[in-house]
Motif scaffolding. Structure first.
Motif, PDB file in Angstrom:
ATOM      1  N   LEU A 166       0.821  -1.212   0.000  1.00 16.00           N
ATOM      2  CA  LEU A 166       0.000   0.000   0.000  1.00 16.00           C
ATOM      3  C   LEU A 166       0.857   1.266   0.000  1.00 16.00           C
ATOM      4  N   LEU A 167       2.006   1.198   0.691  1.00 20.96           N
ATOM      5  CA  LEU A 167       2.865   2.368   0.808  1.00 20.96           C
ATOM      6  C   LEU A 167       3.882   2.482  -0.331  1.00 20.96           C
ATOM      7  N   PHE A 168       4.151   1.369  -1.025  1.00 25.68           N
ATOM      8  CA  PHE A 168       5.228   1.370  -2.007  1.00 25.68           C
ATOM      9  C   PHE A 168       5.042   2.388  -3.135  1.00 25.68           C
ATOM     10  N   TRP A 188      10.232   8.595   5.549  1.00 25.15           N
ATOM     11  CA  TRP A 188       9.085   8.737   6.454  1.00 25.15           C
ATOM     12  C   TRP A 188       8.063   7.626   6.196  1.00 25.15           C
ATOM     13  N   LEU A 189       7.810   7.326   4.925  1.00 19.70           N
ATOM     14  CA  LEU A 189       6.871   6.247   4.589  1.00 19.70           C
ATOM     15  C   LEU A 189       7.419   4.896   5.046  1.00 19.70           C
ATOM     16  N   ASN A 190       8.738   4.736   4.950  1.00 14.43           N
ATOM     17  CA  ASN A 190       9.371   3.500   5.403  1.00 14.43           C
ATOM     18  C   ASN A 190       9.173   3.312   6.904  1.00 14.43           C
ATOM     19  N   ARG A 191       9.313   4.392   7.663  1.00 12.84           N
ATOM     20  CA  ARG A 191       9.079   4.323   9.107  1.00 12.84           C
ATOM     21  C   ARG A 191       7.605   4.049   9.417  1.00 12.84           C
ATOM     22  N   LEU A 192       6.728   4.661   8.617  1.00 14.29           N
ATOM     23  CA  LEU A 192       5.291   4.454   8.809  1.00 14.29           C
ATOM     24  C   LEU A 192       4.936   2.987   8.628  1.00 14.29           C
ATOM     25  N   ALA A 213      13.192  -3.690  11.001  1.00 12.68           N
ATOM     26  CA  ALA A 213      11.927  -2.966  11.113  1.00 12.68           C
ATOM     27  C   ALA A 213      11.878  -2.153  12.400  1.00 12.68           C
ATOM     28  N   VAL A 214      12.413  -2.709  13.471  1.00 14.12           N
ATOM     29  CA  VAL A 214      12.395  -2.026  14.764  1.00 14.12           C
ATOM     30  C   VAL A 214      13.206  -0.734  14.714  1.00 14.12           C
ATOM     31  N   MET A 215      14.385  -0.777  14.083  1.00 12.65           N
ATOM     32  CA  MET A 215      15.222   0.418  14.028  1.00 12.65           C
ATOM     33  C   MET A 215      14.519   1.545  13.290  1.00 12.65           C
ATOM     34  N   GLY A 216      13.733   1.197  12.289  1.00 14.78           N
ATOM     35  CA  GLY A 216      12.989   2.214  11.566  1.00 14.78           C
ATOM     36  C   GLY A 216      11.943   2.901  12.414  1.00 14.78           C
TER      37      GLY A 216
END
Length: 244
Positions: free
Chosen positions: A19-21, A39-43, A83-86
């Motif tokens: 959905l975010l890609f 920002w989208l990657n963190r979301l 994923a956690v670091m993001g």
């Protein structure tokens, strides 16, 4: 039940990314748009963990300057760490990670254009990635590194040692602080073993106070490396007394 829970987690991980890609893809087309892709990657991570039913417990022990570039160094026992670091690192950063991810559809494209890839079996690739990381720090963007050099330990939560020197060389080169991060629980949530199974635990992260590098020289790489190792290791031992 663990298999069903794993399928549930994979479903949401993939769906949210898909959905975010499109937004990530657009933002990756121009350098000045890449912070929005970040920002989208963190979301992605921020949406995934609630859907997976994983509670985040993050402790920030130091005050970090939002305008300062840092080198963030964490222990690495699980693929969940990425994923956690993001989620826990609030700065605009670039990962230094293995180039294997370039073969993952869509994700590999995002990683290749947003982060720094390295083939640790190639001296040329290691030197090139170090130079790119130094250039990234010089531009005011932080770096995230797993200084164990990948998931190398055979007995988590005991870390593989010694840490690799790259993170500490770049920090001293650019005179930016090192921020140790302890991830004591992730290996229980997603162990690095087959078959892949997710387990429900609260994810815990401790972001330690920054270690300054002002005035340090290349001769201080080993002492800085060992100090960072000690900070992370002491925290792991507090969570796992059997390590003491």
């Amino acid at each position: 039940m663990k298999l069903l829970y794993t399928v549930w987690c994979v479903f949401w991980l993939v769906l949210i990314f898909l959905l975010l890609f499109p937004g990530m893809y657009i933002c990756l087309q121009r350098e000045q748009w890449k912070p929005y892709a970040h920002w989208l990657n963190r979301l992605w991570g921020k949406l995934f963990f609630p859907m997976a039913g994983i509670r985040l417990e993050i402790e920030y022990r130091g005050q970090l300057d939002p305008k300062q570039a840092y080198v963030f160094c964490a222990n690495h026992f699980s693929f969940l760490d990425i994923a956690v670091m993001g989620v826990i690192v609030e700065h605009y950063f670039a990962f230094v990670g293995k180039d294997d991810v370039k073969n993952i559809p869509l994700f590999g494209y995002m990683f290749r254009h947003l982060h720094i890839q390295v083939n640790r079996d190639s001296t040329q690739s290691r030197v090139s990635s170090l130079n790119r990381a130094i250039k990234t720090l010089a531009q005011g963007r932080s770096i995230v590194v797993f200084p164990e050099g990948g998931i190398r330990t055979k007995q988590p939560p005991q870390m593989h040692r010694p840490f690799m020197d790259g993170a500490f060389k770049m920090a001293i080169q650019q005179q930016v602080p090192i921020v140790p991060i302890s991830l004591p629980i992730n290996y229980k949530i997603l162990p690095d073993k087959k078959p892949i199974r997710m387990h429900r635990y609260s994810m815990r992260a401790i972001v330690h106070e920054a270690i300054p590098t002002i005035g340090l020289t290349p001769q201080d790489v080993v002492s800085l490396r060992d100090k960072c190792f000690g900070v992370i290791d002491d925290e792991l031992k507090r969570h796992h007394p059997s390590l003491k």
